[in-house]
Write a protein that holds these residues in place. Structure first.
Motif, PDB file in Angstrom:
ATOM      1  N   ASP A  32     -53.580   2.525  40.629  1.00  0.00           N
ATOM      2  CA  ASP A  32     -53.510   3.245  41.906  1.00  0.00           C
ATOM      3  C   ASP A  32     -53.825   4.700  41.629  1.00  0.00           C
ATOM      4  OD1 ASP A  32     -52.482   1.053  43.592  1.00  0.00           O
ATOM      5  OD2 ASP A  32     -50.693   1.233  42.344  1.00  0.00           O
ATOM      6  N   SER A  46     -44.798   2.987  43.507  1.00  0.00           N
ATOM      7  CA  SER A  46     -45.323   3.662  44.700  1.00  0.00           C
ATOM      8  C   SER A  46     -44.198   4.148  45.607  1.00  0.00           C
ATOM      9  CB  SER A  46     -46.246   2.711  45.473  1.00  0.00           C
ATOM     10  OG  SER A  46     -47.421   2.440  44.742  1.00  0.00           O
ATOM     11  N   GLU A  74     -50.385  10.181  49.563  1.00  0.00           N
ATOM     12  CA  GLU A  74     -51.370   9.112  49.754  1.00  0.00           C
ATOM     13  C   GLU A  74     -51.534   8.358  48.448  1.00  0.00           C
ATOM     14  OE1 GLU A  74     -56.123   8.420  50.764  1.00  0.00           O
ATOM     15  OE2 GLU A  74     -55.307  10.455  50.633  1.00  0.00           O
ATOM     16  N   ARG A  84     -53.593   5.006  46.763  1.00  0.00           N
ATOM     17  CA  ARG A  84     -54.695   4.077  47.022  1.00  0.00           C
ATOM     18  C   ARG A  84     -54.786   3.025  45.922  1.00  0.00           C
ATOM     19  NH1 ARG A  84     -56.378   8.996  47.220  1.00  0.00           N
ATOM     20  NH2 ARG A  84     -57.834   8.882  45.465  1.00  0.00           N
ATOM     21  N   ASP A  85     -54.911   1.781  46.330  1.00  0.00           N
ATOM     22  CA  ASP A  85     -55.170   0.663  45.424  1.00  0.00           C
ATOM     23  C   ASP A  85     -56.642   0.751  44.995  1.00  0.00           C
ATOM     24  OD1 ASP A  85     -56.041  -1.771  44.387  1.00  0.00           O
ATOM     25  OD2 ASP A  85     -54.965  -3.004  45.814  1.00  0.00           O
ATOM     26  N   VAL A  86     -56.875   1.058  43.725  1.00  0.00           N
ATOM     27  CA  VAL A  86     -58.244   1.262  43.244  1.00  0.00           C
ATOM     28  C   VAL A  86     -58.722   0.098  42.382  1.00  0.00           C
ATOM     29  CG1 VAL A  86     -59.750   2.814  41.937  1.00  0.00           C
ATOM     30  CG2 VAL A  86     -57.891   3.748  43.317  1.00  0.00           C
TER      31      VAL A  86
END
Length: 387
Positions: free
Chosen positions: A184, A269, A290, A292-294
């Protein structure tokens, strides 16, 4: 003649391609020149070429002997936003960009495998060569999949390889099951109140808040995560201010989380959000988080990992294969392809040198015929497997 011997015969040509790519690096989704070179070489080999998947991706399709099996091979093409620090004659010609992860070498190895397979046709069915853009955190694999990669070019299984500057040279490392971590990326934005640096009581210092968040987040792995489950929380950027005598209005933190366990990923998270917003409240600042799942967890199919180890043992000898290697906390978006199609991802040891993402990194060109032979032999072996 073995694949290694045949490919070694044109290794100098492949090395020239690799060094040209190194000198002209392109970032994710900007690989216009690179994809053009790839497409041009495939076309010269008589391979059917398709461009534009995932913006700048290239897919080559090669028919072998009659057969129903379809085997995929994948390489990444993008460079990194790093200023190269070397005196190589083929060093990057683009300021602030370089191939610091070896994608120039991976692309070249797949071109070498494609040439070998096009010249020999010693396989059944179809070989599908996937040249992927934007692996470095920009979602190139997901973009190609969203563009219908596996609907337009279905494969029964898919394989990829990455150079490993930690060595040992010429040794294949592969692991069944979870092999590389999920990733993430996070951004934490702190809004305070600016003031003169000599009158801090009139402001809310976002730098103080940001550093407090930075320190507190280190407790997530040491005090919240199960010590028997791997996790990494790294803050890699802190941005704030532009003057010596001004308390700025805002600060920005950014970084990455690496995990294997879905529940732990969710916990980390949650704790990032709780810590950041809680500290912000304590200091009177506003904080936005913020995450983000990368990258997904990269999971090798046990059967395909075993097949990769067997192929490597055949080519290089069993002493040059580790079929149960240690998992990597690094991440790789080939994971998304492996969620759609079974397969395996392997590492190939290089000569000792600067590590990946280092400004002095250079791909070990002696790996080109080895990696190309491994990929080509995977097609030859797996194309004759009966369902």
């Amino acid at each position: 003649m073995s694949p290694i011997d045949r490919i070694t015969g044109y290794a100098d040509e492949l090395t020239a391609i690799r060094r040209d790519l190194h000198a002209h690096p392109e970032l994710g989704f900007e690989e216009i020149r690179t994809s053009g070179i790839v497409a041009g070489h495939l076309e010269k080999l008589g391979i059917e070429v398709h461009r534009g998947l995932g913006k700048t991706g290239v897919v080559g399709v090669l028919q072998g002997r009659p057969g129903a099996r379809r085997i995929g091979l994948r390489a990444d093409m993008d460079a990194l936003p790093i200023e190269e620090e070397s005196n190589l004659p083929y060093r990057s010609t683009i300021p602030g960009r370089m191939h610091a992860c070896g994608h120039d070498g991976h692309t070249t190895m797949l071109l070498g495998a494609a040439r070998y397979l096009a010249e020999t046709r010693n396989f059944d069915g179809t070989a599908v060569f996937v040249f992927q853009p934007a692996e470095e955190g920009l979602g190139g694999a997901r973009a190609m999949i969203a563009d219908g990669l596996f609907q337009k070019f279905p494969v029964d299984e898919i394989f990829a390889i990455h150079n490993n500057p930690n060595g040992p040279h010429g040794k294949i490392l592969v692991r069944p099951g979870p092999a590389m971590a999920a990733a993430d990326f996070f951004d934490i934005r702190v809004a305070g109140r600016g003031a003169h640096a000599a009158r801090p009581q009139e402001g809310i210092d976002p730098v103080l808040v940001a550093t407090a968040i930075t320190q507190a987040m280190q407790s997530i792995v040491s005090r919240n995560a199960d010590p028997l489950k791997a996790a990494v929380v790294s803050i890699t950027q802190i941005h704030a201010g532009a003057a010596y005598n001004v308390i700025p209005e805002t600060a920005h933190l950014a970084g990455t989380v690496r995990t294997f366990d879905p529940a732990l990923r969710e916990l980390v998270s949650m704790r990032i959000r709780e810590i950041a917003t809680g500290i912000g409240t304590a200091y009177g600042a506003r904080v936005e988080v913020e995450i983000r799942d990368v990258f997904s967890v990269l999971e090798n199919s046990p059967d395909h990992a075993a097949a990769a180890a067997e192929t490597a043992a055949e080519l290089f000898g069993p002493e040059h294969v580790d079929g149960s290697s240690t998992p990597h906390m690094g991440s790789e978006d080939f994971a998304d392809m492996l969620q759609a199609v079974p397969g395996a991802y392997a590492w190939l040891g290089a000569k000792p040198g600067p590590g990946l993402h280092n400004a002095s990194f250079d791909f070990d060109d002696t790996l080109i015929p080895l990696g190309a032979a491994f990929l080509a032999r995977m097609v030859e072996r797996r194309s004759v497997i009966t369902a």
